[in-house]
Design an enzyme around this catalytic site. Structure first.
Site, PDB file in Angstrom:
ATOM      1  N   GLU A 172     -96.521  15.212  -6.838  1.00 21.65           N
ATOM      2  CA  GLU A 172     -97.211  14.953  -8.111  1.00 21.65           C
ATOM      3  C   GLU A 172     -97.483  13.473  -8.303  1.00 21.65           C
ATOM      4  O   GLU A 172     -96.931  12.614  -7.616  1.00 21.65           O
ATOM      5  CB  GLU A 172     -96.384  15.483  -9.281  1.00 21.65           C
ATOM      6  CG  GLU A 172     -96.430  16.990  -9.354  1.00 21.65           C
ATOM      7  CD  GLU A 172     -96.190  17.502 -10.753  1.00 21.65           C
ATOM      8  OE1 GLU A 172     -97.136  17.532 -11.555  1.00 21.65           O
ATOM      9  OE2 GLU A 172     -95.044  17.880 -11.033  1.00 21.65           O
ATOM     10  N   ARG A 186     -95.803  29.653 -19.918  1.00 20.63           N
ATOM     11  CA  ARG A 186     -95.050  28.627 -19.179  1.00 20.63           C
ATOM     12  C   ARG A 186     -93.730  28.324 -19.886  1.00 20.63           C
ATOM     13  O   ARG A 186     -92.714  28.115 -19.242  1.00 20.63           O
ATOM     14  CB  ARG A 186     -95.918  27.376 -19.005  1.00 20.63           C
ATOM     15  CG  ARG A 186     -95.370  26.427 -17.957  1.00 20.63           C
ATOM     16  CD  ARG A 186     -96.369  25.351 -17.614  1.00 20.63           C
ATOM     17  NE  ARG A 186     -96.682  24.502 -18.749  1.00 20.63           N
ATOM     18  CZ  ARG A 186     -97.629  23.560 -18.747  1.00 20.63           C
ATOM     19  NH1 ARG A 186     -98.353  23.367 -17.649  1.00 20.63           N
ATOM     20  NH2 ARG A 186     -97.857  22.824 -19.801  1.00 20.63           N
ATOM     21  N   LYS A 190     -91.092  23.066 -17.120  1.00 23.86           N
ATOM     22  CA  LYS A 190     -91.252  21.865 -17.941  1.00 23.86           C
ATOM     23  C   LYS A 190     -89.927  21.535 -18.645  1.00 23.86           C
ATOM     24  O   LYS A 190     -89.819  21.628 -19.866  1.00 23.86           O
ATOM     25  CB  LYS A 190     -92.400  22.070 -18.943  1.00 23.86           C
ATOM     26  CG  LYS A 190     -93.281  20.835 -19.049  1.00 23.86           C
ATOM     27  CD  LYS A 190     -94.561  21.117 -19.791  1.00 23.86           C
ATOM     28  CE  LYS A 190     -95.255  19.840 -20.180  1.00 23.86           C
ATOM     29  NZ  LYS A 190     -95.807  19.064 -19.073  1.00 23.86           N
TER      30      LYS A 190
HETATM   31  C1  LIG Z   1     -96.948  18.879 -18.301  1.00 22.79           C
HETATM   32  C2  LIG Z   1     -97.006  18.410 -16.889  1.00 22.79           C
HETATM   33  C3  LIG Z   1     -98.208  18.394 -16.154  1.00 22.79           C
HETATM   34  C4  LIG Z   1     -99.541  18.736 -16.764  1.00 22.79           C
HETATM   35  O1  LIG Z   1     -99.647  20.044 -17.218  1.00 22.79           O
HETATM   36  P1  LIG Z   1    -100.820  20.438 -18.219  1.00 22.79           P
HETATM   37  O2  LIG Z   1    -100.540  21.849 -18.551  1.00 22.79           O
HETATM   38  O3  LIG Z   1    -102.091  20.256 -17.519  1.00 22.79           O
HETATM   39  O4  LIG Z   1    -100.693  19.509 -19.388  1.00 22.79           O
HETATM   40  C5  LIG Z   1     -98.165  18.003 -14.831  1.00 22.79           C
HETATM   41  N1  LIG Z   1     -97.008  17.636 -14.244  1.00 22.79           N
HETATM   42  C6  LIG Z   1     -95.841  17.621 -14.921  1.00 22.79           C
HETATM   43  C7  LIG Z   1     -94.609  17.185 -14.224  1.00 22.79           C
HETATM   44  C8  LIG Z   1     -95.799  18.016 -16.253  1.00 22.79           C
HETATM   45  O5  LIG Z   1     -94.644  18.002 -16.906  1.00 22.79           O
END
Ligand SMILES: *Cc1c(COP(=O)(O)O)cnc(C)c1O
Length: 336
Positions: A218, A79, A182
């Protein structure tokens, strides 16, 4: 260590080392541990002006057998590479990324909470452009840092459902924007609505799709999922961050006999859900007790505001794998 493991907050606590690799002259330097908590960089660094930055979040656990393991580090590596690629940053090699995670955990072993406390060691990799640039273009130099900090059990008094508010006035990500990576910029863009939500008494905000406000995107900085009639339903959208927790819960849901539906989820379906939850590394699952929609002054309540049977079961199953209480059926845990 004299830390009060059961009462750790989700915050920064100084540990012994962080690890760094610099991308210079087209190559990554050998990762090095350091005790320096600060970063010195050029004032024209691209991360400062143009937000050329991405991060990751993961945890290491001390298992029932005493062994320290990291949860699916390869997925974080992949990722991070996807984030770096989209933001035109140098992409850290997967092996180097995983090796840095292991090294930084090993170097801070005394901060990995004892088994049974419900606490864990949070790992925060961050990658940013350090090269000076005034015109808008990618930097030629980058820095990848990973630091760790012990974090407490998310739920101190059991598994508590959260109250969520719908925000139609702000979007965290554009339909074809950066919601799927991210990038720190997504978080900056979400702070206004998060603060408004908090002021109104809601720990989390539900984001709808930015184009039509018809579909669920989300739940704060976590993915959304719901349970209905033997189905695990979770939104599929370009602006949803592919959560590793959600991916893992989908595997466990299938194991429990649920059918997984990953598709656009209409806001109108909220009424029909038996359980709702948000998921991510920090809490694994936060059951959603209710969602308030200010537009029609309506509150959608799930499972009478209590955590439902599937949310509870999924939560315990994933935790049991992370703490090596149950077999690691899918090979998710990597010992350091
Ligand atoms: C990091 C994140 C998540 C959760 O991802 P995980 O890999 O399960 O920790 C969900 N939504 C957003 C916007 C994120 O930045």
């Amino acid at each position: 260590m004299e830390l009060d493991w059961k009462n750790l907050a989700f915050g920064y606590l100084k540990t012994d080392y962080n690890i760094r690799s610099y991308f210079r002259n087209g190559a990554w330097t050998k990762p090095e541990l350091t005790t320096d908590e600060t970063v010195t960089m050029h004032m024209a660094a691209t991360c400062l002006h143009y937000g050329q930055e991405a991060f990751e979040g993961q945890k290491a656990f001390r298992g029932a057998d005493g062994v320290i393991r990291i949860f699916r580090p390869d997925e974080n590596a992949k990722r991070m590479r996807a984030s770096a690629d989209y933001l035109k940053m140098a992409m850290p090699p997967i092996d180097m990324f995983i090796d840095m995670m292991k090294q930084v955990v090993r170097a801070n072993e005394r901060f990995v909470p004892p088994y049974g406390t419900g606490a864990s060691l949070y790992i925060r990799p961050v990658l940013f452009g350090t090269g000076a640039q005034v015109g808008v273009k990618p930097a030629s130099e980058y820095l990848l840092i990973m630091f760790v900090t012990p974090v407490g059990p998310y739920y101190k008094e059991g598994f508590n459902p959260i109250k969520v508010i719908v925000d139609r006035d702000h979007d965290r990500a554009a339909p074809l924007g950066t919601g799927h990576i991210k990038a720190g910029g997504n978080y900056a863009a979400s702070l206004t609505s998060a603060v408004i939500g908090h002021e109104k008494g809601y720990p989390s905000v539900l984001y709808l799709d930015a184009r039509e406000k018809k579909y669920i995107d989300e739940c704060g900085a976590a993915n959304f999922f719901a349970i209905r009639n033997g189905h695990y339903i979770t939104p599929k959208s370009h602006s949803v961050l592919p959560s590793i927790t959600n991916m893992s819960l989908q595997t466990l849901a299938k194991e429990m006999g649920l059918t997984v539906e990953c598709r656009p989820v209409a806001f109108d379906e909220l009424d029909s859900f038996e359980e709702a939850g948000s998921c991510g590394t920090a809490a694994v699952i936060s059951p959603v007790g209710s969602i308030y929609d200010p537009e029609n002054d309506h509150t959608y309540v799930f499972n009478n505001g209590k955590s439902g049977a599937y949310c509870t079961k999924l939560y315990h199953r994933l935790r049991a794998i992370q703490y090596a209480e149950e077999p690691d059926t899918y090979g998710w845990m990597e010992s350091i």
